[in-house]
Design a protein around this motif. Structure first.
Motif, PDB file in Angstrom:
ATOM      1  N   VAL A 169     -16.349 -11.078  35.773  1.00  0.00           N
ATOM      2  CA  VAL A 169     -16.970 -11.925  34.747  1.00  0.00           C
ATOM      3  C   VAL A 169     -15.916 -12.827  34.120  1.00  0.00           C
ATOM      4  O   VAL A 169     -16.152 -14.024  33.902  1.00  0.00           O
ATOM      5  CB  VAL A 169     -17.645 -11.070  33.656  1.00  0.00           C
ATOM      6  N   ALA A 170     -14.744 -12.270  33.846  1.00  0.00           N
ATOM      7  CA  ALA A 170     -13.661 -13.057  33.258  1.00  0.00           C
ATOM      8  C   ALA A 170     -13.259 -14.201  34.185  1.00  0.00           C
ATOM      9  O   ALA A 170     -12.986 -15.316  33.729  1.00  0.00           O
ATOM     10  CB  ALA A 170     -12.453 -12.160  32.981  1.00  0.00           C
ATOM     11  N   GLY A 178     -10.302  -9.355  27.871  1.00  0.00           N
ATOM     12  CA  GLY A 178     -10.542  -8.861  26.515  1.00  0.00           C
ATOM     13  C   GLY A 178     -11.642  -9.623  25.819  1.00  0.00           C
ATOM     14  O   GLY A 178     -12.424  -9.050  25.039  1.00  0.00           O
ATOM     15  N   THR A 179     -11.723 -10.929  26.083  1.00  0.00           N
ATOM     16  CA  THR A 179     -12.782 -11.748  25.491  1.00  0.00           C
ATOM     17  C   THR A 179     -14.139 -11.349  26.048  1.00  0.00           C
ATOM     18  O   THR A 179     -15.139 -11.318  25.322  1.00  0.00           O
ATOM     19  CB  THR A 179     -12.520 -13.240  25.763  1.00  0.00           C
ATOM     20  N   VAL A 180     -14.170 -11.037  27.342  1.00  0.00           N
ATOM     21  CA  VAL A 180     -15.419 -10.570  27.960  1.00  0.00           C
ATOM     22  C   VAL A 180     -15.892  -9.296  27.269  1.00  0.00           C
ATOM     23  O   VAL A 180     -17.067  -9.170  26.902  1.00  0.00           O
ATOM     24  CB  VAL A 180     -15.221 -10.301  29.468  1.00  0.00           C
ATOM     25  N   MET A 181     -14.982  -8.365  27.083  1.00  0.00           N
ATOM     26  CA  MET A 181     -15.334  -7.099  26.459  1.00  0.00           C
ATOM     27  C   MET A 181     -15.822  -7.301  25.023  1.00  0.00           C
ATOM     28  O   MET A 181     -16.776  -6.657  24.576  1.00  0.00           O
ATOM     29  CB  MET A 181     -14.137  -6.148  26.505  1.00  0.00           C
ATOM     30  N   SER A 182     -15.178  -8.214  24.304  1.00  0.00           N
ATOM     31  CA  SER A 182     -15.585  -8.500  22.931  1.00  0.00           C
ATOM     32  C   SER A 182     -16.980  -9.114  22.890  1.00  0.00           C
ATOM     33  O   SER A 182     -17.814  -8.751  22.043  1.00  0.00           O
ATOM     34  CB  SER A 182     -14.580  -9.451  22.266  1.00  0.00           C
ATOM     35  N   ARG A 183     -17.247 -10.050  23.805  1.00  0.00           N
ATOM     36  CA  ARG A 183     -18.561 -10.694  23.833  1.00  0.00           C
ATOM     37  C   ARG A 183     -19.657  -9.690  24.191  1.00  0.00           C
ATOM     38  O   ARG A 183     -20.755  -9.719  23.617  1.00  0.00           O
ATOM     39  CB  ARG A 183     -18.550 -11.851  24.834  1.00  0.00           C
ATOM     40  N   LEU A 184     -19.359  -8.804  25.135  1.00  0.00           N
ATOM     41  CA  LEU A 184     -20.353  -7.810  25.522  1.00  0.00           C
ATOM     42  C   LEU A 184     -20.602  -6.822  24.390  1.00  0.00           C
ATOM     43  O   LEU A 184     -21.747  -6.410  24.159  1.00  0.00           O
ATOM     44  CB  LEU A 184     -19.886  -7.075  26.782  1.00  0.00           C
TER      45      LEU A 184
END
Length: 201
Positions: A169-170, A178-184
């Motif tokens: 996804v990143a 880390g941004t992907v994890m934060s958005r999810l």
């Protein structure tokens, strides 16, 4: 409208006919690899049209924009066939191309023209919606996902509907993992809150 089975003339099997070659080809290995790669991409495009169109709809909430995104993705993929690395996931590469086109061309053009988006619930009632709902569990959840902010909606779709890993996804969205994890995480919290709120009505 079922875009999943749309055949673009430029990508028809009729255009795959190879020209006659002498018994001993003088073409270099790089050129041969490029030809093989383009053939794989042509085949992969057909297999992934439905998924690409669905992602285009998730991003734009407009059927016509999703059509444009898919068509431009097909063209761009064939133009950049030599950039695809055999052995890697073609669907991830195609998603990344579509996402880039959405960010750089389609969305900015629509914004300049003052064309807004339709309601999420209305836009997601499309051919193939039942298949999507099977992944997201229910129409209610699908509607709530469609109402998420753009960045969260794209991450949720790729991770939970298409089944891409956080790393993949990143790569598609060109953002840190880390941004992907934060958005999810933010999307999960929003969905949980909205589901609880609707359940209490």
């Amino acid at each position: 409208m079922v875009v999943a089975y749309t055949t673009f003339p430029a990508y028809s099997h009729a255009n795959r006919t190879a020209s006659a070659r002498p018994a001993r080809s003088t073409a270099n290995p790089v050129a041969e690899a490029a030809i093989a790669s383009e053939t794989d991409i042509r085949s992969g495009l057909t297999e992934n049209l439905s998924r690409l169109w669905r992602y285009g709809l998730v991003l734009s909430h407009r059927r016509d924009v999703a059509d444009d995104l898919v068509q431009q993705t097909c063209v761009r993929a064939l133009e950049k066939a030599t950039q695809f690395q055999p052995g890697t996931r073609l669907d991830r590469w195609l998603f990344a191309i579509l996402h880039s086109i959405w960010l750089n061309e389609i969305r900015s053009r629509r914004v300049r023209q003052g064309q807004g988006f339709v309601d999420a619930e209305q836009a997601l009632v499309v051919d193939g919606a039942r298949e999507t709902e099977a992944h997201v569990m229910a129409a209610q959840v699908l509607r709530l996902v469609g109402a998420l902010p753009d960045a969260q909606r794209a991450a949720v779709f790729l991770a939970y509907v298409e089944g891409l890993s956080y790393k993949e996804v990143a790569a598609v969205l060109d953002i840190p993992i880390g941004t992907v994890m934060s958005r999810l995480a933010a999307a999960r919290a929003a969905l949980a809150g909205n589901l609880k709120e609707e359940g209490g009505r």
